[in-house]
Design a protein around this motif. Sequence first.
Motif, PDB file in Angstrom:
ATOM      1  N   ALA A   1       0.813  -1.220   0.000  1.00 34.74           N
ATOM      2  CA  ALA A   1       0.000   0.000   0.000  1.00 34.74           C
ATOM      3  C   ALA A   1       0.841   1.262   0.000  1.00 34.74           C
ATOM      4  O   ALA A   1       0.295   2.359  -0.213  1.00 34.74           O
ATOM      5  N   ARG A   2       2.151   1.153   0.247  1.00 34.69           N
ATOM      6  CA  ARG A   2       2.993   2.357   0.226  1.00 34.69           C
ATOM      7  C   ARG A   2       3.039   2.997  -1.147  1.00 34.69           C
ATOM      8  O   ARG A   2       3.318   4.188  -1.274  1.00 34.69           O
ATOM      9  N   GLN A   3       2.774   2.235  -2.191  1.00 35.66           N
ATOM     10  CA  GLN A   3       2.812   2.770  -3.543  1.00 35.66           C
ATOM     11  C   GLN A   3       1.525   3.491  -3.916  1.00 35.66           C
ATOM     12  O   GLN A   3       1.451   4.089  -4.986  1.00 35.66           O
ATOM     13  N   LEU A   4       0.507   3.426  -3.051  1.00 38.72           N
ATOM     14  CA  LEU A   4      -0.781   4.030  -3.354  1.00 38.72           C
ATOM     15  C   LEU A   4      -0.852   5.433  -2.785  1.00 38.72           C
ATOM     16  O   LEU A   4      -0.185   5.766  -1.798  1.00 38.72           O
ATOM     17  N   GLY A   5      -1.679   6.256  -3.402  1.00 38.30           N
ATOM     18  CA  GLY A   5      -1.936   7.565  -2.866  1.00 38.30           C
ATOM     19  C   GLY A   5      -2.887   7.502  -1.682  1.00 38.30           C
ATOM     20  O   GLY A   5      -3.761   6.624  -1.611  1.00 38.30           O
ATOM     21  N   SER A   6      -2.714   8.408  -0.744  1.00 29.12           N
ATOM     22  CA  SER A   6      -3.530   8.456   0.472  1.00 29.12           C
ATOM     23  C   SER A   6      -3.438   7.148   1.249  1.00 29.12           C
ATOM     24  O   SER A   6      -4.429   6.630   1.755  1.00 29.12           O
ATOM     25  N   SER A   7      -2.241   6.588   1.347  1.00 33.06           N
ATOM     26  CA  SER A   7      -2.046   5.311   2.026  1.00 33.06           C
ATOM     27  C   SER A   7      -1.623   5.460   3.477  1.00 33.06           C
ATOM     28  O   SER A   7      -1.424   4.467   4.162  1.00 33.06           O
ATOM     29  N   VAL A   8      -1.473   6.690   3.958  1.00 36.01           N
ATOM     30  CA  VAL A   8      -1.013   6.850   5.328  1.00 36.01           C
ATOM     31  C   VAL A   8      -2.052   6.334   6.317  1.00 36.01           C
ATOM     32  O   VAL A   8      -1.721   5.785   7.375  1.00 36.01           O
ATOM     33  N   GLY A   9      -3.351   6.468   5.979  1.00 38.56           N
ATOM     34  CA  GLY A   9      -4.395   5.984   6.876  1.00 38.56           C
ATOM     35  C   GLY A   9      -4.383   4.477   7.007  1.00 38.56           C
ATOM     36  O   GLY A   9      -4.464   3.935   8.111  1.00 38.56           O
TER      37      GLY A   9
ATOM     38  N   MET B   1       1.190  10.407  -0.563  1.00 42.06           N
ATOM     39  CA  MET B   1       0.879   9.327   0.361  1.00 42.06           C
ATOM     40  C   MET B   1       0.162   9.853   1.607  1.00 42.06           C
ATOM     41  O   MET B   1      -0.655   9.159   2.207  1.00 42.06           O
ATOM     42  N   TYR B   2       0.449  11.074   2.009  1.00 38.63           N
ATOM     43  CA  TYR B   2      -0.090  11.606   3.248  1.00 38.63           C
ATOM     44  C   TYR B   2      -1.318  12.481   3.031  1.00 38.63           C
ATOM     45  O   TYR B   2      -1.715  13.216   3.928  1.00 38.63           O
ATOM     46  N   ARG B   3      -1.915  12.464   1.824  1.00 45.66           N
ATOM     47  CA  ARG B   3      -3.117  13.259   1.603  1.00 45.66           C
ATOM     48  C   ARG B   3      -4.292  12.655   2.370  1.00 45.66           C
ATOM     49  O   ARG B   3      -4.337  11.454   2.636  1.00 45.66           O
ATOM     50  N   SER B   4      -5.247  13.502   2.654  1.00 44.16           N
ATOM     51  CA  SER B   4      -6.431  13.052   3.372  1.00 44.16           C
ATOM     52  C   SER B   4      -7.367  12.324   2.416  1.00 44.16           C
ATOM     53  O   SER B   4      -7.371  12.585   1.209  1.00 44.16           O
ATOM     54  N   PRO B   5      -8.179  11.415   2.925  1.00 42.03           N
ATOM     55  CA  PRO B   5      -9.171  10.758   2.065  1.00 42.03           C
ATOM     56  C   PRO B   5     -10.177  11.770   1.530  1.00 42.03           C
ATOM     57  O   PRO B   5     -10.310  12.898   2.037  1.00 42.03           O
ATOM     58  N   GLY B   6     -10.900  11.356   0.518  1.00 42.61           N
ATOM     59  CA  GLY B   6     -11.810  12.271  -0.140  1.00 42.61           C
ATOM     60  C   GLY B   6     -12.908  12.792   0.773  1.00 42.61           C
ATOM     61  O   GLY B   6     -13.288  13.972   0.699  1.00 42.61           O
ATOM     62  N   HIS B   7     -13.451  11.935   1.663  1.00 41.56           N
ATOM     63  CA  HIS B   7     -14.545  12.388   2.512  1.00 41.56           C
ATOM     64  C   HIS B   7     -14.047  13.225   3.687  1.00 41.56           C
ATOM     65  O   HIS B   7     -14.850  13.727   4.470  1.00 41.56           O
TER      66      HIS B   7
END
Length: 1050
Positions: free
Chosen positions: A108-116, A353-359
Amino acid sequence: MGRGETTMYPSNDLTSINNGSTPRGEDHTKHSKRKQTILTLLDVLNELRDGELADASINQQQQRSFEDDRDVPTVDEHLQKVGADAFNKFQRRILNLDRELRNFANAARQLGSSVGILSSSFHLRERLTQILFLFRENAADLFPRKIVREGREQLVNPNYRHLKRNKRRRAPPHVVNPTVMDTLEAEDLPQQLEFFARDVTTFLECLNEFPEFTDESLNASILSLKGDLKYWASCLKAYEGQFKYPAVQRYVHDLSTEMGEHLDSITSSLSMFIEIGVPTIRFAQKHAAANLLNLSTVATFFSAVTATTMQFSFDQTGNPLADSVNGFWFTSLVFSIGAAVNSLLGLTWKQAMYRSPGHRVPWWVLIWIKRSPLVFLVLSVACFSMGLVLFAYSSHQHQITSTVTTVFSACSCFGLAAVSTWFASERWIFNRHKGKKWLADALSDTKVKLYSIPGIAWFFTQPKAAVNKLVYWGHRQSQDASDFFSDIGKKTMVIIRSVKSNLSDASDSQRSDTGSPVPQCFSPEPLSPATARTGDALLPISEVDSITQSPSVDGLDEKTVASDSGSTAGPSSQPSLAARRRWANAVKSVSVMLRSTSAATGPFNGPSSPRRQRTMSSDGTRITTNGKPLVTLPGMIKLSRVAALVPKLKSLETTQDLAAHQALVRHLQFSPNGKFLATSSWDRTSVIFKVGDPFTCHRVLAHPQGFVGQVAWSPSGTTLLTKLGRSVKLWTDDGVCKRTIERRTAIQSIAWLPAGEAFLSVEGENVTKLDLNGNVVDVYHFEKMIIHDVAVTQDCQRMLCVGSLIASAEGLQPSKSRAEKQIIAYNLERKDIENRVPVLHDVRDITLARNDLVALVSYENKAPPQLWKLDFVKVLKDNVNKETRETARLSLRHTYMPKVQVDFAGPSYFGGKNDELILCAGKAGDIHIWDRESGALLHHIRAQTLGGDLTCIAWNHAHDSFMFATGSHDGAVRIWTAPDAPSIDEPYPSRGPTNPTNTPARTPSPFDVEYRTDSPATQLGGDSQDDHNQSSLQVDRADSSGSRRTVVFS
């Protein structure tokens, strides 16, 4: 295999092998001789094997003896091994899930918004470490010889081991090992389970924040685990302060199996998510990033085009047309630059990676990042097109050039506006109808609504109808013209044909006048003689009538006719051949049956004489059907309490076979005085037998209202209770129905009070105390529980109950795991629960020993019976006055394990004079007898040929020797006693087996004796009739394989 156990070998008895039938007597004699030779060799091998087993058993018993019960370990070695294996399996499941979580985090490290998801997976791994530590501590307390505790300092500081070896060595920075809290104790287990449920919920929410992929199986597995974790935590809160008690520790250990199934399901689903879901999410994110990158490229290119075009108009100022051109082109340049910049900004945000989820992002931020690039680009194109049209007029281009530029720019702008409107409408329709309708469906609905308006409907329908009429009129006119010209053409062709025909007739008449010879044949050639085809040749019909004679298969001549293929077939050959074969087979079968009957009923003449079947005892010693061992082991078990029981138990055999019922025997019980045996069945009857040699049918109690589920003798042995679905009947020992007590709810079980003045009726959440007149004396309520069975101590102060939880204290129910069951010690005087013990197996029955110190708990299916000890301890009643009171506490004494897994049938029983034995039956026909104190399996009776599938078992405590009864699915009740055992009923003389195969004696069927009805008035006149006045005819037949005899009564 445990110590003191010998290897079990199946009996090599070949008497049941079918001899078959040979066409010749010589072959049959040779086959019998070969069979006898094989049997003799097998007997020799069995003798040698028994000698080896005897020597091995003597050596083992010399090492282990039951001289003193203190030599028997309190915790069975087999249970230690089974418990340790269960914990090790649970540990492997937790480690497998931890490994999958690490793999998921790396993927999941390769995905965006994966910090959560990374944070939630780490917290979940940390919680798994806490849970594993608590379950290891619990298992180490239960199985100290198999489970080793781990040092707390190693778990609190994961680098302790590395620091001890090499202080400079550290864990890699990208690897984080979860740690255990230093204050974690067993009492924290309910709280940790609640935290575990919270962590898996957080993990699921973070997982569902990826809209590109949703795994329903993983969602279902996590939600199921969440529900069970909350249920277990709620149930365990009731045992606060008791987590060091062995009973609660065993329940916690059993939960590891239930939890392990959930962990396996989540592990497999997570593995599939890593293989399928993560690549799908990565592909969707890369696709969105590629779109933004393409949009940025187009916007950048268009801004360059706009800036280049502005070089032709930026110096033209002073008139409104030129100023408008510059205004539109400058605006287009601004929008194109904004589209390029916003596209790059959105690309960077999506890949972070550290962006917040959409909701979790404000709506205006999402709109600016996701929608502004495309909107700005569309506005830029529109402004550029308008500026281009105005530039064509301001630069005084030719009229054609200006017109063409205007027309095509208008078309492109209109198309751009239409497509943009369609895209926006699709989004709006999707959000409004939750994806249930497409835009086309919404437009169709709107069209229908418009047509419902009268004026609009006329406007749309009338012009269309007029056009349809005009088209129809034109079609008819064209069809009429086509038909007219077609008729003219047909008439012309008819005229031409008639002219040609007249000319042909004229030429023919001219030829006939000249006399030209024309050969004609007005009749066919003469036919040849009639022929018939056989094969490839043609035969005359006269030859077909000749019928050849050919011998049939069995030597008889039959007529055959040649077929088209050259083969011959007789219409009656095949049916006649089949009939003769059936007749020959029938004659052979009758002859074989006559020979078998004469051999079975005649004297012992060599190989045709019947053979006695052999069975195997639990220790591997072969015994005959009369109970005498073929191989004696004089030094196996020495003088001890257990050693004295083993020979008596090995001599047990079926001595009587009672045809009690026509359906399954549900329950049976001996009276306390040992004079009667009561049975109940699904054939709506209950039978009372007189105990003796033989047993005789005393009374048949009819219950036309329903099935009889249970019988219960009073402590005096003079009154019998029979339980129906919603009623209880009271009978005397002479079969007189005193009273029928109706109840409003379903009755689970019934139990007498020790004095016999009243009994308890178990009815769901309530246990009702009733007197013999049916009056309610008291009611004991159990909140959110269904009680299955109860037992009362001799002093009537406490009641032991077994039941199932309907819901936890917080109203929760399990989602997938088994519901909690409880064994309860209830104080009848104070009406409160003194002690409760949780279990997971389906508990159904509890029986108290006569000394009230131990209770035998029976379970359903494959769970073995358990012996629970009732201890009395003093606890503080008032902390101020230091007052104490005596309370009961249950503790597990033994779990009686069979050698192989058995599906147990019915409740277990105490056996022996002083309840020193534990007796339990298996559904397949096995009977296990254990020593109560040591838990050792003393005797194992394997499934017998005459036994069938067992349903229940009961012990006669009042008999001088060992005696018990078993019920089966076929309605038969079989009595097991030791040979030559004195009977408790002296007027009936003891009789041994009379047939050579040692088949148990049959008792006349109870269905020929008088039936007792519910009315006492109709029964008093017939009570004096003696049961021995009834006559019956008994016909026995036993074959060489020892099959069950057929008994017929008239």
